[in-house]
Design a protein around this motif. Sequence first.
Motif, mmCIF file in Angstrom:
data_model
loop_
_atom_site.group_PDB
_atom_site.id
_atom_site.type_symbol
_atom_site.label_atom_id
_atom_site.label_comp_id
_atom_site.label_asym_id
_atom_site.label_seq_id
_atom_site.Cartn_x
_atom_site.Cartn_y
_atom_site.Cartn_z
ATOM 1 N N GLY A 61 2.574 -7.273 3.702
ATOM 2 C CA GLY A 61 1.593 -6.415 4.024
ATOM 3 C C GLY A 61 0.986 -6.001 2.405
ATOM 4 O O GLY A 61 -0.119 -5.398 2.581
ATOM 5 N N ARG A 62 1.981 -5.963 1.591
ATOM 6 C CA ARG A 62 1.559 -5.944 0.320
ATOM 7 C C ARG A 62 0.267 -6.466 -0.136
ATOM 8 O O ARG A 62 -0.652 -5.898 -1.020
ATOM 9 C CB ARG A 62 2.632 -5.915 -0.744
ATOM 10 C CG ARG A 62 3.657 -4.650 -0.823
ATOM 11 C CD ARG A 62 4.625 -4.872 -1.565
ATOM 12 N NE ARG A 62 4.434 -5.090 -3.111
ATOM 13 C CZ ARG A 62 5.074 -5.724 -3.916
ATOM 14 N NH1 ARG A 62 6.357 -5.712 -3.868
ATOM 15 N NH2 ARG A 62 4.771 -6.149 -5.223
ATOM 16 N N THR A 65 -2.512 -4.424 1.135
ATOM 17 C CA THR A 65 -2.798 -3.044 0.588
ATOM 18 C C THR A 65 -3.301 -3.340 -1.027
ATOM 19 O O THR A 65 -4.189 -2.443 -1.305
ATOM 20 C CB THR A 65 -1.409 -2.267 0.786
ATOM 21 O OG1 THR A 65 -0.447 -3.048 -0.113
ATOM 22 C CG2 THR A 65 -0.989 -1.873 2.216
ATOM 23 N N GLN A 66 -2.743 -4.322 -1.544
ATOM 24 C CA GLN A 66 -3.275 -4.499 -3.306
ATOM 25 C C GLN A 66 -4.635 -5.003 -3.086
ATOM 26 O O GLN A 66 -5.410 -4.310 -4.016
ATOM 27 C CB GLN A 66 -2.325 -5.453 -3.708
ATOM 28 C CG GLN A 66 -1.090 -4.940 -4.019
ATOM 29 C CD GLN A 66 0.122 -5.839 -4.923
ATOM 30 O OE1 GLN A 66 -0.458 -6.886 -5.199
ATOM 31 N NE2 GLN A 66 1.158 -5.294 -5.255
ATOM 32 N N VAL A 68 -7.114 -4.188 -0.540
ATOM 33 C CA VAL A 68 -8.056 -3.357 -0.015
ATOM 34 C C VAL A 68 -7.939 -1.855 -0.868
ATOM 35 O O VAL A 68 -8.611 -0.929 -0.777
ATOM 36 C CB VAL A 68 -7.878 -2.987 1.239
ATOM 37 C CG1 VAL A 68 -6.622 -2.037 1.557
ATOM 38 C CG2 VAL A 68 -8.886 -2.299 2.234
ATOM 39 N N ASP A 70 -6.066 0.854 -0.561
ATOM 40 C CA ASP A 70 -5.858 2.110 0.153
ATOM 41 C C ASP A 70 -5.201 1.798 1.307
ATOM 42 O O ASP A 70 -5.906 1.338 2.064
ATOM 43 C CB ASP A 70 -7.340 2.713 0.328
ATOM 44 C CG ASP A 70 -6.928 4.183 1.218
ATOM 45 O OD1 ASP A 70 -5.520 4.564 1.406
ATOM 46 O OD2 ASP A 70 -7.831 4.533 1.738
ATOM 47 N N PRO A 71 -3.832 2.113 1.384
ATOM 48 C CA PRO A 71 -3.209 1.671 2.663
ATOM 49 C C PRO A 71 -3.548 2.119 3.942
ATOM 50 O O PRO A 71 -3.298 1.854 5.055
ATOM 51 C CB PRO A 71 -1.645 2.156 2.246
ATOM 52 C CG PRO A 71 -1.442 2.416 1.046
ATOM 53 C CD PRO A 71 -3.004 2.587 0.405
ATOM 54 N N LYS A 73 -6.534 2.426 4.920
ATOM 55 C CA LYS A 73 -7.510 1.557 5.442
ATOM 56 C C LYS A 73 -7.097 0.592 6.509
ATOM 57 O O LYS A 73 -7.630 -0.117 7.204
ATOM 58 C CB LYS A 73 -8.343 1.060 4.293
ATOM 59 C CG LYS A 73 -8.968 1.945 3.777
ATOM 60 C CD LYS A 73 -10.159 1.106 2.686
ATOM 61 C CE LYS A 73 -11.134 2.178 2.022
ATOM 62 N NZ LYS A 73 -12.042 1.303 1.402
ATOM 63 N N ILE A 74 -5.596 0.179 6.563
ATOM 64 C CA ILE A 74 -5.137 -0.618 7.353
ATOM 65 C C ILE A 74 -5.077 -0.100 8.715
ATOM 66 O O ILE A 74 -4.079 0.998 8.957
ATOM 67 C CB ILE A 74 -3.919 -1.235 6.923
ATOM 68 C CG1 ILE A 74 -3.979 -1.759 5.729
ATOM 69 C CG2 ILE A 74 -2.957 -1.968 8.233
ATOM 70 C CD1 ILE A 74 -2.573 -2.360 4.986
ATOM 71 N N TYR A 77 -1.325 -3.639 12.244
ATOM 72 C CA TYR A 77 -0.798 -4.803 11.369
ATOM 73 C C TYR A 77 0.331 -5.207 12.273
ATOM 74 O O TYR A 77 1.270 -4.352 12.811
ATOM 75 C CB TYR A 77 -0.069 -4.113 9.898
ATOM 76 C CG TYR A 77 0.527 -5.170 9.349
ATOM 77 C CD1 TYR A 77 0.126 -6.484 8.977
ATOM 78 C CD2 TYR A 77 1.839 -4.695 8.679
ATOM 79 C CE1 TYR A 77 1.040 -7.448 8.255
ATOM 80 C CE2 TYR A 77 2.682 -5.791 8.004
ATOM 81 C CZ TYR A 77 2.246 -6.942 7.839
ATOM 82 O OH TYR A 77 3.057 -7.660 7.044
ATOM 83 N N LEU A 132 -8.545 -4.084 8.907
ATOM 84 C CA LEU A 132 -8.916 -3.179 7.992
ATOM 85 C C LEU A 132 -10.213 -2.544 8.162
ATOM 86 O O LEU A 132 -11.162 -3.249 8.635
ATOM 87 C CB LEU A 132 -8.893 -4.026 6.698
ATOM 88 C CG LEU A 132 -7.885 -5.027 6.338
ATOM 89 C CD1 LEU A 132 -8.222 -5.580 4.999
ATOM 90 C CD2 LEU A 132 -6.418 -4.346 6.267
#
Length: 135
Positions: A61-62, A65-66, A68, A70-71, A73-74, A77, A132
Amino acid sequence: MTAAVGDELPALTVRVTRRDLIRYAGASLDFNPIHWNEKFAKDVGLPDVIAHGMLTMALAGRVVTQWVGDPGKILEYGVRFTRPVVVPNDDKGAEVELTGTVKAINDDGTARVDITAKFDGKTVLGKANALLKLS
């Protein structure tokens, strides 16, 4: 954020060591001996101690998140666990290679990203994707 179908997310390589497994076991309360006891892992048919599936999922998942930024915004998943990440008892650990590709841009401002997680050249997660919010 602008994105297009086919965009490749920046690749990420993560090392997982036995020390990481101990930390994750404490945080998740998952003390299954397949994650720390070599003899037990081998007795149940595994090649050695393996990483927690949920840890592997979190690492994958990183890559999203890296990208986008902002976590939050997910929106969704999910993954399927297809092969274990075997973690040797050394300082190097196991290397997990993570990549992602934008597969769809939807009319509602969301995008689907497919994620690939590989260990030892083989995919360890199946159907790994995230939905996202782009804006």
